[in-house]
Design a protein around this motif. Structure first.
Motif, PDB file in Angstrom:
ATOM      1  N   LYS A 147      58.163  18.437 -11.045  1.00 30.78           N
ATOM      2  CA  LYS A 147      59.065  17.470 -11.886  1.00 30.78           C
ATOM      3  C   LYS A 147      58.009  16.937 -13.198  1.00 30.78           C
ATOM      4  O   LYS A 147      56.908  16.670 -13.004  1.00 30.78           O
ATOM      5  CB  LYS A 147      59.285  16.157 -10.943  1.00 30.78           C
ATOM      6  CG  LYS A 147      60.272  16.869  -9.834  1.00 30.78           C
ATOM      7  CD  LYS A 147      61.953  16.572 -10.330  1.00 30.78           C
ATOM      8  CE  LYS A 147      62.752  17.198  -9.405  1.00 30.78           C
ATOM      9  NZ  LYS A 147      62.715  17.196  -7.933  1.00 30.78           N
ATOM     10  N   GLN A 176      57.999  22.657 -15.648  1.00 29.61           N
ATOM     11  CA  GLN A 176      58.808  21.769 -14.938  1.00 29.61           C
ATOM     12  C   GLN A 176      60.031  22.548 -14.285  1.00 29.61           C
ATOM     13  O   GLN A 176      60.576  23.643 -14.723  1.00 29.61           O
ATOM     14  CB  GLN A 176      59.556  21.141 -16.320  1.00 29.61           C
ATOM     15  CG  GLN A 176      60.655  20.071 -15.860  1.00 29.61           C
ATOM     16  CD  GLN A 176      61.311  19.440 -16.805  1.00 29.61           C
ATOM     17  OE1 GLN A 176      61.381  19.736 -18.072  1.00 29.61           O
ATOM     18  NE2 GLN A 176      61.992  18.059 -16.793  1.00 29.61           N
ATOM     19  N   LYS A 207      63.126  21.287 -12.373  1.00 30.97           N
ATOM     20  CA  LYS A 207      64.212  20.238 -12.054  1.00 30.97           C
ATOM     21  C   LYS A 207      64.718  20.603 -10.508  1.00 30.97           C
ATOM     22  O   LYS A 207      64.860  21.889 -10.382  1.00 30.97           O
ATOM     23  CB  LYS A 207      65.474  20.386 -13.314  1.00 30.97           C
ATOM     24  CG  LYS A 207      64.934  19.807 -14.559  1.00 30.97           C
ATOM     25  CD  LYS A 207      66.030  19.601 -15.280  1.00 30.97           C
ATOM     26  CE  LYS A 207      65.341  19.578 -16.894  1.00 30.97           C
ATOM     27  NZ  LYS A 207      66.629  19.782 -17.947  1.00 30.97           N
ATOM     28  N   SER A 208      65.300  19.841  -9.944  1.00 25.63           N
ATOM     29  CA  SER A 208      66.103  20.014  -8.698  1.00 25.63           C
ATOM     30  C   SER A 208      66.760  21.599  -8.640  1.00 25.63           C
ATOM     31  O   SER A 208      66.297  22.238  -7.739  1.00 25.63           O
ATOM     32  CB  SER A 208      66.870  18.592  -8.286  1.00 25.63           C
ATOM     33  OG  SER A 208      66.102  17.777  -8.250  1.00 25.63           O
ATOM     34  N   SER A 216      57.798  20.039  -5.773  1.00 26.31           N
ATOM     35  CA  SER A 216      58.754  19.289  -6.694  1.00 26.31           C
ATOM     36  C   SER A 216      59.686  18.501  -5.920  1.00 26.31           C
ATOM     37  O   SER A 216      61.007  18.645  -5.854  1.00 26.31           O
ATOM     38  CB  SER A 216      59.703  20.177  -7.499  1.00 26.31           C
ATOM     39  OG  SER A 216      60.554  19.699  -8.489  1.00 26.31           O
ATOM     40  N   THR A 273      68.412  15.324 -13.862  1.00 31.37           N
ATOM     41  CA  THR A 273      67.280  14.564 -13.803  1.00 31.37           C
ATOM     42  C   THR A 273      67.303  12.986 -13.467  1.00 31.37           C
ATOM     43  O   THR A 273      68.537  12.635 -13.556  1.00 31.37           O
ATOM     44  CB  THR A 273      66.358  14.569 -14.845  1.00 31.37           C
ATOM     45  OG1 THR A 273      67.025  13.752 -15.878  1.00 31.37           O
ATOM     46  CG2 THR A 273      65.862  15.921 -15.380  1.00 31.37           C
TER      47      THR A 273
END
Ligand code: GLU
Length: 290
Positions: A52, A94, A96-97, A114, A184
């Motif tokens: 993240k 990065q 993200k979920s 993450s 996010t």
């Protein structure tokens, strides 16, 4: 005859590299067989790790320093050192979920660290390493809010993130809440700042990071109402890489480094016992889910 054979083999081993045992990378694990993901990582000299960028405690691109920091980042560097011989061999990107599983399956990253909950549904799509943290879902509200727990969410707006367990959990635990989704958690916090939503929900340790940044504005309420064992994610069918990372995690825990990483990033939160190695064991220990 015996001695002759041994010395001949020794000579042969010197002449033909293939006869020698696999050479260890300086400070890292032994070279893996050609064609494996671990070997690819070794040949590249970098392990690409998805983290993240907006979660202060776990994965955070600090705008003041332009450096990445957090538990997942420190753990990623320690894994790179154990597997490839140097912390500098961790390359972060990065994740993200909602990107975590697609990134692994497209080969865009080697490892996901993450804030990712290991569970059976995800284990059908990717492999999980040993567990390295146990969180639980909670709520972040503005100071002065009358929301004190999930029982207060009926008819109210609560923000979460697409592709997270938090989204699915809140729909189940507070079915009368209005769920608003972003990509996010920082966008959720902004939405609460602007009055668009009344609460943000995800893992307590993520929310605590936001509350610690602005204790005059936010507080974490409602306790833990789920259980979220964090583990690293890797693409399926890469047993060599999985083994190397699990061996690294064992050494990181045994040497006390896990505890130091915890203390550095989760200041003021008492260090709990290390999570069980097997993430499934975490669910067995707390079958009620909280
Ligand atoms: N740990 C939960 C999950 O993996 C929520 C946090 C997140 O979205 O990263 O979905």
């Amino acid at each position: 005859m015996h001695r002759w054979f041994r010395s001949t083999c020794l000579l042969f081993a010197v002449l033909v590299a293939g006869c020698a045992p696999p050479a260890a990378q300086p400070g890292g694990v032994a070279r893996a067989p050609e064609g494996t993901l671990l070997r690819k990582v070794q040949d590249r000299g970098k392990i690409v790790i998805g983290v993240k960028y907006d979660v202060p405690t776990f994965g955070y691109l600090n705008p003041r320093t332009n450096q990445l920091e957090g538990f997942d980042v420190d753990l990623g560097r320690a894994i790179a050192r154990e597997v490839l011989g140097s912390e500098d061999r961790a390359e972060f990107t990065q994740a993200k979920s909602a990107d975590r599983i697609p990134f692994l399956n497209a080969g865009q990253v080697d490892l996901i660290l993450s804030t990712m909950t290991a569970n059976e549904e995800r284990a059908g799509q990717i492999d999980f390493t040993d567990a390295y943290y146990v969180a639980g879902q909670s709520l972040l509200v503005r100071n002065g809010s009358t929301v004190n727990g999930i029982g207060d969410l009926a008819g109210r707006t609560v923000c979460s993130v697409t592709g997270s367990t938090s989204e699915a959990n809140i729909r189940e635990k507070a079915p009368r809440a209005e769920v608003v989704l972003f990509g996010t958690y920082s966008e959720c916090v902004q939405a609460m700042d602007s009055g668009r939503v009344e609460a943000v929900t995800t893992d307590d340790i993520i929310l605590l990071g936001f509350a610690n940044e602005a204790p005059d504005r936010y507080k974490v309420v409602g306790g833990q109402f789920t259980i979220e064992p964090y583990a690293g994610g890797i693409a399926k069918n890469n047993p060599e890489l999985l083994q190397a990372i699990n061996d690294a995690l064992k050494r990181i825990k045994a040497s006390g480094e896990w505890k130091r990483i915890y203390e550095r990033n989760l200041k003021g939160v008492a260090v709990p016992a290390e999570p069980p190695v097997d993430w499934r064991e975490v669910y067995r220990m707390r079958p009620s889910g909280a």
